[in-house]
Design a protein around this motif. Structure first.
Motif, PDB file in Angstrom:
ATOM      1  N   ASN A  62       0.818  -1.321   0.125  1.00 48.12           N
ATOM      2  CA  ASN A  62      -0.094  -0.071  -0.037  1.00 48.12           C
ATOM      3  C   ASN A  62       0.919   1.413  -0.104  1.00 48.12           C
ATOM      4  OD1 ASN A  62      -2.492  -1.376   0.010  1.00 48.12           O
ATOM      5  ND2 ASN A  62      -2.713  -1.394   1.941  1.00 48.12           N
ATOM      6  N   ASP A  63       1.798   1.275   0.784  1.00 48.18           N
ATOM      7  CA  ASP A  63       2.800   2.574   0.924  1.00 48.18           C
ATOM      8  C   ASP A  63       3.553   2.795  -0.787  1.00 48.18           C
ATOM      9  OD1 ASP A  63       2.123   2.987   3.156  1.00 48.18           O
ATOM     10  OD2 ASP A  63       3.773   1.996   4.266  1.00 48.18           O
ATOM     11  N   GLU A 116       1.080   3.957  -3.027  1.00 49.31           N
ATOM     12  CA  GLU A 116       0.468   5.406  -2.766  1.00 49.31           C
ATOM     13  C   GLU A 116       1.504   6.249  -3.239  1.00 49.31           C
ATOM     14  OE1 GLU A 116      -1.398   8.480   0.548  1.00 49.31           O
ATOM     15  OE2 GLU A 116      -0.248   6.596   1.364  1.00 49.31           O
ATOM     16  N   GLU A 159      -7.630  10.385  -3.319  1.00 47.83           N
ATOM     17  CA  GLU A 159      -7.855   8.975  -2.473  1.00 47.83           C
ATOM     18  C   GLU A 159      -7.445   7.935  -3.385  1.00 47.83           C
ATOM     19  OE1 GLU A 159     -11.636   8.142  -1.080  1.00 47.83           O
ATOM     20  OE2 GLU A 159     -12.664   8.312  -3.262  1.00 47.83           O
ATOM     21  N   TRP A 160      -7.125   6.688  -2.920  1.00 48.10           N
ATOM     22  CA  TRP A 160      -6.703   5.519  -3.789  1.00 48.10           C
ATOM     23  C   TRP A 160      -7.325   4.494  -2.878  1.00 48.10           C
ATOM     24  CZ3 TRP A 160      -3.585   2.001  -1.689  1.00 48.10           C
ATOM     25  CH2 TRP A 160      -2.735   2.299  -0.424  1.00 48.10           C
TER      26      TRP A 160
END
Length: 152
Positions: free
Chosen positions: A2-3, A6, A22-23
């Motif tokens: 996730n990091d 993003e 957002e994602w």
């Protein structure tokens, strides 16, 4: 994952002059669905061409770095008229607009007018006016969910 995802989305959008709103990652483990919402910094409407160029840029990085594997679906779009309000900059940008907010400070969920942002970085408070006319200051950290309100 996730990091890394993003960071890729934010970096590519920054390079193109957009903001990451957002994602999300959903779908299945075998075929993740990556959803990216972007916004234009100048406040104008996001176009299909904007989404296409952002999609190509993000996809190129995902294909090289593979934070979601080889098989994935990428969706890039605008945040829509009921866009989420998450960052201090969002609240500042939409002063004077109506928002639907969830916070214990306003008694749950309700519609408010955004009056402004107060306080120091990390301790910001959102000044709002409730539908009954009461003005209050709500700690940004206490806002569970907020979106611009849209009325037909």
């Amino acid at each position: 994952m996730n990091d890394a995802l993003e960071q890729i989305a934010a970096a590519e959008l920054e390079r193109l002059g957009f903001d990451l709103v957002e994602w999300r990652v959903g779908g299945t483990k075998a075929r993740p669905l990556v959803q990216v919402r972007l916004d234009r910094r100048d406040g104008s409407a996001v176009t299909v061409d904007d989404c296409a160029s952002a999609s190509r840029a993000i996809e190129a990085r995902l294909d090289v770095e593979r934070p979601v594997g080889e098989r994935y679906v990428l969706e890039v779009s605008s945040p829509g008229v009921e866009r989420p309000l998450r960052k201090v900059a969002d609240w500042r940008r939409f002063v004077g607009r109506l928002a639907t907010m969830t916070s214990a400070a306003i008694g749950g969920r309700g519609e408010v007018e955004i009056l402004g942002v107060e306080g120091q970085a990390g301790a910001e408070r959102i000044a709002v006016r409730a539908a009954d006319g009461r003005e209050m200051s709500v700690a940004l950290a206490d806002v569970k969910d907020a979106r611009l309100a849209f009325h037909w």
